[in-house]
Design an enzyme around this catalytic site. Structure first.
Site, PDB file in Angstrom:
ATOM      1  N   ASP A   8     123.620  84.291  40.976  1.00 30.03           N
ATOM      2  CA  ASP A   8     122.734  84.826  40.168  1.00 30.03           C
ATOM      3  C   ASP A   8     123.320  85.319  38.560  1.00 30.03           C
ATOM      4  OD1 ASP A   8     119.855  86.748  40.818  1.00 30.03           O
ATOM      5  OD2 ASP A   8     120.734  87.121  38.979  1.00 30.03           O
ATOM      6  N   HIS A  12     113.391  81.697  46.928  1.00 34.29           N
ATOM      7  CA  HIS A  12     114.778  81.971  47.200  1.00 34.29           C
ATOM      8  C   HIS A  12     115.359  83.141  47.921  1.00 34.29           C
ATOM      9  CE1 HIS A  12     113.328  83.927  43.656  1.00 34.29           C
ATOM     10  NE2 HIS A  12     114.276  84.667  43.587  1.00 34.29           N
TER      11      HIS A  12
HETATM   12  P1  5GP Z   1     113.307  87.341  42.052  1.00 36.07           P
HETATM   13  O1  5GP Z   1     113.317  88.578  41.313  1.00 36.07           O
HETATM   14  O2  5GP Z   1     112.536  86.184  41.692  1.00 36.07           O
HETATM   15  O3  5GP Z   1     113.669  87.521  43.488  1.00 36.07           O
HETATM   16  O4  5GP Z   1     114.932  87.084  41.487  1.00 36.07           O
HETATM   17  C1  5GP Z   1     114.940  85.946  40.383  1.00 36.07           C
HETATM   18  C2  5GP Z   1     116.521  85.922  40.209  1.00 36.07           C
HETATM   19  O5  5GP Z   1     116.488  84.967  39.465  1.00 36.07           O
HETATM   20  C3  5GP Z   1     116.952  87.227  39.335  1.00 36.07           C
HETATM   21  O6  5GP Z   1     117.934  87.971  40.097  1.00 36.07           O
HETATM   22  C4  5GP Z   1     117.553  86.548  38.156  1.00 36.07           C
HETATM   23  O7  5GP Z   1     118.805  87.203  37.625  1.00 36.07           O
HETATM   24  C5  5GP Z   1     117.823  85.253  38.507  1.00 36.07           C
HETATM   25  N1  5GP Z   1     117.800  84.331  37.276  1.00 36.07           N
HETATM   26  C6  5GP Z   1     116.893  84.098  36.393  1.00 36.07           C
HETATM   27  N2  5GP Z   1     117.292  83.348  35.690  1.00 36.07           N
HETATM   28  C7  5GP Z   1     118.263  82.645  36.153  1.00 36.07           C
HETATM   29  C8  5GP Z   1     118.938  81.671  35.556  1.00 36.07           C
HETATM   30  O8  5GP Z   1     118.815  80.811  34.540  1.00 36.07           O
HETATM   31  N3  5GP Z   1     120.314  81.269  36.292  1.00 36.07           N
HETATM   32  C9  5GP Z   1     120.363  81.910  37.292  1.00 36.07           C
HETATM   33  N4  5GP Z   1     121.615  81.587  37.878  1.00 36.07           N
HETATM   34  N5  5GP Z   1     119.939  83.031  37.698  1.00 36.07           N
HETATM   35  C10 5GP Z   1     118.687  83.249  37.154  1.00 36.07           C
END
Ligand code: 5GP
Ligand code: ZN
Length: 115
Positions: free
Chosen positions: A30, A99
């Site tokens: 992340d 994810h």
């Molecule tokens: P959600 O809130 O959708 O479960 O988590 C999305 C996750 O994706 C977040 O923890 C955020 O930090 C991560 N994230 C967002 N954009 C990117 C990116 O461009 N690269 C990576 N490696 N992680 C990302």
């Protein structure tokens, strides 16, 4: 999905710190970790969230779930880890490509704070 962030990462159009990759699954760190170890497992096929999962995805989801502890151990999380799947806006999901978060190392607070 051409404009999906995680599809772009899966296609290699946006770089990531890769943990694991095979034909169906990509695992990467992340970008904004909430703990010393924080990586995510994604399917290479676009699936917006767990709410869109169907019977046809059962083997893929099972494979991802079984991969999580193997990779967690490889990343040094021998004592355990937290898995998180945020689903839909109501579940705090920000990236709408399914994810599984794997989070660990350091001290992991209770999942829900009760006052
Ligand atoms: P959600 O809130 O959708 O479960 O988590 C999305 C996750 O994706 C977040 O923890 C955020 O930090 C991560 N994230 C967002 N954009 C990117 C990116 O461009 N690269 C990576 N490696 N992680 C990302
Ligand atoms: Zn996608």
């Amino acid at each position: 999905m051409s404009d999906c962030l995680f599809c772009k990462i899966a296609r290699g159009e946006i770089p990531c710190r890769k943990v694991y990759e095979d034909d169906e699954v990509l695992v990467f760190h992340d970008i904004n970790p909430v703990a010393p170890v924080h990586f995510m497992l994604i399917p290479k096929l676009h699936l917006a969230s767990l709410m869109q999962a169907e019977d046809v995805h059962a083997a893929l989801l099972g494979k991802m779930l079984l991969l999580a502890p193997k990779l967690a151990k490889e990343q040094g999380l021998n004592d355990g880890f937290r898995t998180v799947i945020n689903t839909g806006r109501g579940g705090g999901q920000e990236v709408f490509h399914f994810h599984i978060h794997v989070i660990g190392g350091g001290s992991i607070p209770p999942m829900v704070r009760r006052s």
